[in-house]
Design a protein around this motif. Structure first.
Motif, PDB file in Angstrom:
ATOM      1  N   TYR A 168       2.186  -0.086   1.281  1.00  0.00           N
ATOM      2  CA  TYR A 168       1.341   1.096   1.161  1.00  0.00           C
ATOM      3  C   TYR A 168       1.664   1.866  -0.106  1.00  0.00           C
ATOM      4  O   TYR A 168       2.770   1.838  -0.618  1.00  0.00           O
ATOM      5  CB  TYR A 168       1.413   2.010   2.391  1.00  0.00           C
ATOM      6  CG  TYR A 168       2.788   2.297   2.969  1.00  0.00           C
ATOM      7  CD1 TYR A 168       3.263   1.582   4.063  1.00  0.00           C
ATOM      8  CD2 TYR A 168       3.601   3.313   2.446  1.00  0.00           C
ATOM      9  CE1 TYR A 168       4.513   1.854   4.616  1.00  0.00           C
ATOM     10  CE2 TYR A 168       4.847   3.590   2.996  1.00  0.00           C
ATOM     11  CZ  TYR A 168       5.296   2.855   4.074  1.00  0.00           C
ATOM     12  OH  TYR A 168       6.530   3.131   4.606  1.00  0.00           O
ATOM     13  N   ASP A 187      -5.338   2.418   1.149  1.00  0.00           N
ATOM     14  CA  ASP A 187      -3.975   2.557   0.625  1.00  0.00           C
ATOM     15  C   ASP A 187      -2.898   2.006   1.555  1.00  0.00           C
ATOM     16  O   ASP A 187      -1.705   2.209   1.320  1.00  0.00           O
ATOM     17  CB  ASP A 187      -3.669   3.995   0.168  1.00  0.00           C
ATOM     18  CG  ASP A 187      -4.068   5.057   1.152  1.00  0.00           C
ATOM     19  OD1 ASP A 187      -4.607   4.718   2.216  1.00  0.00           O
ATOM     20  OD2 ASP A 187      -3.838   6.254   0.847  1.00  0.00           O
ATOM     21  N   ILE A 188      -3.328   1.295   2.612  1.00  0.00           N
ATOM     22  CA  ILE A 188      -2.387   0.557   3.477  1.00  0.00           C
ATOM     23  C   ILE A 188      -2.906  -0.869   3.578  1.00  0.00           C
ATOM     24  O   ILE A 188      -4.075  -1.075   3.903  1.00  0.00           O
ATOM     25  CB  ILE A 188      -2.332   1.142   4.903  1.00  0.00           C
ATOM     26  CG1 ILE A 188      -1.921   2.620   4.880  1.00  0.00           C
ATOM     27  CG2 ILE A 188      -1.378   0.334   5.777  1.00  0.00           C
ATOM     28  CD1 ILE A 188      -1.855   3.261   6.265  1.00  0.00           C
ATOM     29  N   VAL A 189      -2.042  -1.847   3.293  1.00  0.00           N
ATOM     30  CA  VAL A 189      -2.460  -3.250   3.387  1.00  0.00           C
ATOM     31  C   VAL A 189      -1.418  -4.047   4.174  1.00  0.00           C
ATOM     32  O   VAL A 189      -0.246  -4.100   3.785  1.00  0.00           O
ATOM     33  CB  VAL A 189      -2.655  -3.881   1.988  1.00  0.00           C
ATOM     34  CG1 VAL A 189      -2.949  -5.375   2.104  1.00  0.00           C
ATOM     35  CG2 VAL A 189      -3.780  -3.186   1.227  1.00  0.00           C
ATOM     36  N   VAL A 218      -2.021  -3.529  -2.834  1.00  0.00           N
ATOM     37  CA  VAL A 218      -2.422  -2.125  -2.641  1.00  0.00           C
ATOM     38  C   VAL A 218      -2.286  -1.307  -3.927  1.00  0.00           C
ATOM     39  O   VAL A 218      -3.063  -0.371  -4.151  1.00  0.00           O
ATOM     40  CB  VAL A 218      -1.623  -1.508  -1.462  1.00  0.00           C
ATOM     41  CG1 VAL A 218      -0.175  -1.208  -1.851  1.00  0.00           C
ATOM     42  CG2 VAL A 218      -2.296  -0.265  -0.913  1.00  0.00           C
ATOM     43  N   PHE A 219      -1.346  -1.685  -4.796  1.00  0.00           N
ATOM     44  CA  PHE A 219      -1.114  -0.912  -6.016  1.00  0.00           C
ATOM     45  C   PHE A 219      -2.124  -1.252  -7.126  1.00  0.00           C
ATOM     46  O   PHE A 219      -2.164  -0.602  -8.157  1.00  0.00           O
ATOM     47  CB  PHE A 219       0.314  -1.108  -6.513  1.00  0.00           C
ATOM     48  CG  PHE A 219       1.317  -0.682  -5.490  1.00  0.00           C
ATOM     49  CD1 PHE A 219       1.505   0.669  -5.208  1.00  0.00           C
ATOM     50  CD2 PHE A 219       2.024  -1.618  -4.745  1.00  0.00           C
ATOM     51  CE1 PHE A 219       2.402   1.071  -4.234  1.00  0.00           C
ATOM     52  CE2 PHE A 219       2.931  -1.223  -3.774  1.00  0.00           C
ATOM     53  CZ  PHE A 219       3.120   0.128  -3.509  1.00  0.00           C
ATOM     54  N   ARG A 227      -5.496  -1.803  -6.340  1.00  0.00           N
ATOM     55  CA  ARG A 227      -6.855  -1.702  -5.793  1.00  0.00           C
ATOM     56  C   ARG A 227      -7.816  -0.924  -6.684  1.00  0.00           C
ATOM     57  O   ARG A 227      -9.016  -1.186  -6.665  1.00  0.00           O
ATOM     58  CB  ARG A 227      -6.828  -1.098  -4.384  1.00  0.00           C
ATOM     59  CG  ARG A 227      -6.448   0.369  -4.347  1.00  0.00           C
ATOM     60  CD  ARG A 227      -6.139   0.820  -2.925  1.00  0.00           C
ATOM     61  NE  ARG A 227      -5.966   2.265  -2.857  1.00  0.00           N
ATOM     62  CZ  ARG A 227      -4.881   2.909  -3.273  1.00  0.00           C
ATOM     63  NH1 ARG A 227      -3.851   2.254  -3.779  1.00  0.00           N
ATOM     64  NH2 ARG A 227      -4.810   4.229  -3.171  1.00  0.00           N
TER      65      ARG A 227
END
Lengths: 246, 246
Positions: free
Chosen positions: A9, A86-88, B122-123, B125
């Motif tokens: 995240y 923002d959460i994977v 996530v970073f 995206r």
């Protein structure tokens, strides 16, 4: 059945990991997605530990119980479709009933990234601590050697920490220079509240000559938070990996 | 006196570069900061060109006129202290009165980044286009060879483009694989509206076998936007560098 998930995240928009009333947290977003997937049945998750506001995770781990029969490799897709961007969820696996994401942790890896460009890189502003000051990496490495091993880390954790036993073991600290970034990589059996951020703050003060690496033994011995360096900001910190047996 | 500035911005939170009523744009934020610095005197800036919503810039260039006597290397600090955190002035220099950031452009470099990880990073995206499909880089490179040089790019720009002369020259296209990312690097004497995003969309369709690199000559010849591929999203695109003589 019990499922173990690895999740990454971007901490920028969260008030940390743990549920807090009326705040956006990682735990509450994941529990909400799981509850939707379970048609309203309330699902609680148990993580390896908390992370603070604006702290990121590359490989946080949590577990939960479920009656749904979804193949391991479909869990990430099922959950990611319900989670905010923002959460994977990176991976999932069924585990034995005895597994516990927090109590079974063997070691953890944290990384802290500073960026040394003179003028801030706009794309790194939420993902590195901008620290454009000259630092002496040799002194920092000497300090790292003195931090390694088993110590009472009272001087390196937030004064308000409630945990009683403050003895922890640091297995390795690496300081890696990558272009304009410096990455601090810590592996230990456990980390106290703000411990990595205070360790980095202290190392940076040593790198700038405000403190000396020779001060480390006295800082440990003093058992006093005021002896160590400043707490660096959360947005440079990553919970990188959580290690379990098997 | 005339000042030339190089600016980077994270396009995520902007409705593009150009001023629009009641929208947050890069131009309006910079003009507001400059106006503050000039104690209310309205300052207008002239950029090398526009960028769209969510498109980033590493090296956008603009100029403005000023009566303030600030040394070159202090301009970035003076402006950055007044700008929001998603715009960063990287450098500034006094230039001759004849200089114009738009009319004097010799060539421009754009980059488009796709990320091929199966599960989204996530970073990345907001900074790459997530495209987890297998693509054949050899076909893409053959297509690039056919795109190089001077052509009428009518088929590769948004249908609503108002510019009349759609002849442009592409000097180089590089396709660079870096771990799970693929970077498309375009250098040309000018780019039409959505041109890079349509070029990349077409190259990806060729990479997937939906189109063939052998279709390129007919796509050029048809002078019809419907012949080329889909427009890929703005958040993978970077205005990387603007070149001037000297």
């Amino acid at each position: 059945m019990k499922v173990k998930c690895t999740v990454s995240y971007d901490g920028s928009q969260f008030y940390g990991y743990q549920v807090q009333p009326n705040k956006r947290t990682v735990q509450s977003e994941i529990e909400e997605a799981l509850t939707k997937l379970h048609k309203g049945e309330k699902i609680k998750i148990f993580a390896s530990g908390r992370t603070d506001a604006s702290v990121h995770a590359v490989g946080q781990v949590f577990h939960f119980e479920t009656n749904l029969r979804i193949p391991d490799d479909r869990w990430p897709f099922a959950l990611n479709s319900l989670l905010p961007e923002d959460i994977v969820i990176k991976s999932a696996a069924y585990v034995e009933h005895e597994f516990h994401a927090r109590f079974d942790v063997v070691k953890k890896e944290y990384r802290y990234i500073i960026n040394q460009e003179k003028i801030q890189d706009v794309f790194k502003r939420k993902y590195c601590f901008h620290y454009p000051y000259e630092i002496d990496l040799q002194s920092i490495e000497k300090a790292c050697d003195l931090l390694l091993g088993t110590h009472d880390f009272t001087s390196f954790c937030a004064a308000k920490t409630e945990v009683e036993d403050k003895v922890r073991t640091l297995y390795s600290i690496e300081v890696i220079k990558e272009e304009n970034d410096i990455i601090f990589r810590f592996i230990g059996n456990g980390f106290l509240y703000n411990m990595v951020r205070i360790l980095v703050g202290t190392l940076l003060e040593i790198g700038q000559g405000i403190k000396s690496f020779e001060d480390i033994p006295a800082i440990f011995k003093g058992l006093d938070r005021r002896l160590s360096g400043k707490t660096v900001p959360g947005h440079g910190l990553y919970l990188w990996k959580v290690y379990y047996d098997n």
